[in-house]
Design a protein around this motif. Sequence first.
Motif, PDB file in Angstrom:
ATOM      1  N   ASN A   1       0.804  -1.218   0.000  1.00  0.00           N
ATOM      2  CA  ASN A   1       0.000   0.000   0.000  1.00  0.00           C
ATOM      3  C   ASN A   1       0.839   1.272   0.000  1.00  0.00           C
ATOM      4  OD1 ASN A   1      -2.423  -1.419  -0.013  1.00  0.00           O
ATOM      5  ND2 ASN A   1      -2.329  -1.692   2.198  1.00  0.00           N
ATOM      6  N   THR A   2       1.980   1.244  -0.658  1.00  0.00           N
ATOM      7  CA  THR A   2       2.842   2.411  -0.756  1.00  0.00           C
ATOM      8  C   THR A   2       2.250   3.382  -1.764  1.00  0.00           C
ATOM      9  OG1 THR A   2       4.782   1.066  -0.273  1.00  0.00           O
ATOM     10  CG2 THR A   2       5.175   3.213  -1.274  1.00  0.00           C
ATOM     11  N   ALA A   3       2.046   4.606  -1.330  1.00  0.00           N
ATOM     12  CA  ALA A   3       1.501   5.625  -2.222  1.00  0.00           C
ATOM     13  C   ALA A   3       2.617   6.183  -3.091  1.00  0.00           C
ATOM     14  CB  ALA A   3       0.855   6.742  -1.410  1.00  0.00           C
ATOM     15  N   LEU A   4       2.349   6.241  -4.378  1.00  0.00           N
ATOM     16  CA  LEU A   4       3.304   6.823  -5.305  1.00  0.00           C
ATOM     17  C   LEU A   4       2.843   8.210  -5.704  1.00  0.00           C
ATOM     18  CD1 LEU A   4       4.156   3.953  -7.822  1.00  0.00           C
ATOM     19  CD2 LEU A   4       5.569   4.870  -5.999  1.00  0.00           C
ATOM     20  N   GLU A   5       3.803   9.096  -5.877  1.00  0.00           N
ATOM     21  CA  GLU A   5       3.545  10.412  -6.439  1.00  0.00           C
ATOM     22  C   GLU A   5       4.298  10.456  -7.756  1.00  0.00           C
ATOM     23  OE1 GLU A   5       5.188  12.723  -3.193  1.00  0.00           O
ATOM     24  OE2 GLU A   5       3.155  13.373  -2.689  1.00  0.00           O
TER      25      GLU A   5
ATOM     26  N   GLY B   1       9.091  -5.523  -7.702  1.00  0.00           N
ATOM     27  CA  GLY B   1       8.118  -6.505  -7.253  1.00  0.00           C
ATOM     28  C   GLY B   1       6.939  -5.922  -6.509  1.00  0.00           C
ATOM     29  N   LYS B   2       6.806  -4.611  -6.508  1.00  0.00           N
ATOM     30  CA  LYS B   2       5.721  -3.940  -5.792  1.00  0.00           C
ATOM     31  C   LYS B   2       4.683  -3.331  -6.729  1.00  0.00           C
ATOM     32  CE  LYS B   2       8.805  -2.663  -1.991  1.00  0.00           C
ATOM     33  NZ  LYS B   2       9.375  -1.533  -1.231  1.00  0.00           N
ATOM     34  N   GLY B   3       4.845  -3.564  -8.034  1.00  0.00           N
ATOM     35  CA  GLY B   3       3.890  -3.020  -8.992  1.00  0.00           C
ATOM     36  C   GLY B   3       4.191  -1.599  -9.432  1.00  0.00           C
ATOM     37  N   PHE B   4       5.374  -1.088  -9.086  1.00  0.00           N
ATOM     38  CA  PHE B   4       5.698   0.292  -9.411  1.00  0.00           C
ATOM     39  C   PHE B   4       5.889   0.506 -10.908  1.00  0.00           C
ATOM     40  CE2 PHE B   4       7.594   1.752  -5.070  1.00  0.00           C
ATOM     41  CZ  PHE B   4       6.410   1.395  -4.450  1.00  0.00           C
TER      42      PHE B   4
ATOM     43  N   ARG C   1       7.713   8.640  -7.125  1.00  0.00           N
ATOM     44  CA  ARG C   1       8.356   8.797  -5.820  1.00  0.00           C
ATOM     45  C   ARG C   1       7.521   8.109  -4.754  1.00  0.00           C
ATOM     46  NH1 ARG C   1      10.145  14.943  -6.680  1.00  0.00           N
ATOM     47  NH2 ARG C   1      11.922  14.504  -8.026  1.00  0.00           N
ATOM     48  N   ALA C   2       8.218   7.440  -3.863  1.00  0.00           N
ATOM     49  CA  ALA C   2       7.610   6.797  -2.701  1.00  0.00           C
ATOM     50  C   ALA C   2       8.334   7.332  -1.482  1.00  0.00           C
ATOM     51  CB  ALA C   2       7.758   5.278  -2.789  1.00  0.00           C
ATOM     52  N   ASP C   3       7.589   7.832  -0.531  1.00  0.00           N
ATOM     53  CA  ASP C   3       8.172   8.389   0.688  1.00  0.00           C
ATOM     54  C   ASP C   3       9.216   9.468   0.376  1.00  0.00           C
ATOM     55  OD1 ASP C   3       6.622   6.662   2.264  1.00  0.00           O
ATOM     56  OD2 ASP C   3       8.099   5.058   2.005  1.00  0.00           O
ATOM     57  N   GLY C   4       8.937  10.273  -0.669  1.00  0.00           N
ATOM     58  CA  GLY C   4       9.810  11.380  -1.018  1.00  0.00           C
ATOM     59  C   GLY C   4      11.063  11.022  -1.791  1.00  0.00           C
ATOM     60  N   ARG C   5      11.248   9.750  -2.094  1.00  0.00           N
ATOM     61  CA  ARG C   5      12.441   9.311  -2.824  1.00  0.00           C
ATOM     62  C   ARG C   5      12.046   8.699  -4.153  1.00  0.00           C
ATOM     63  NH1 ARG C   5      15.902   5.576   0.686  1.00  0.00           N
ATOM     64  NH2 ARG C   5      17.299   5.933  -1.061  1.00  0.00           N
ATOM     65  N   THR C   6      12.896   8.886  -5.144  1.00  0.00           N
ATOM     66  CA  THR C   6      12.612   8.316  -6.461  1.00  0.00           C
ATOM     67  C   THR C   6      12.635   6.793  -6.375  1.00  0.00           C
ATOM     68  OG1 THR C   6      13.518  10.242  -7.592  1.00  0.00           O
ATOM     69  CG2 THR C   6      13.346   8.207  -8.876  1.00  0.00           C
TER      70      THR C   6
END
Length: 116
Positions: A4-8, A55-58, A21-26
Amino acid sequence: MAENTALEFFDDRENGNLLARADGRTAGVIAYFVMDGTPAALVAVHTVVEPEHRGKGFAGALVQEFYAMADREGVPVVPLCSYAAKWALGHPDQAPVASAELVERAAQQLKSHPEL
């Protein structure tokens, strides 16, 4: 996406990158260029996800956003990137097929300008 990592997403058009970006990092990037001529198109050249985010669907989320970005701009996508092309085949409702002429023009432009 796992965890459930939110991507921007950030379109760095000047440098030809769509960044996730996830948690402010690319976490990943699609390298792309805007194809010259009429019609214009967004051309995906390469998709990369950082090792810790694989492996996280990014990668799929990046390609989905790339197609959505093109749709918002009213231009087609030419997926020269093998991952983007494979994703598009599996998501025909979200990824309209580019004409053979557009694909050829994009490939020629990339060949003529490998720095893209």
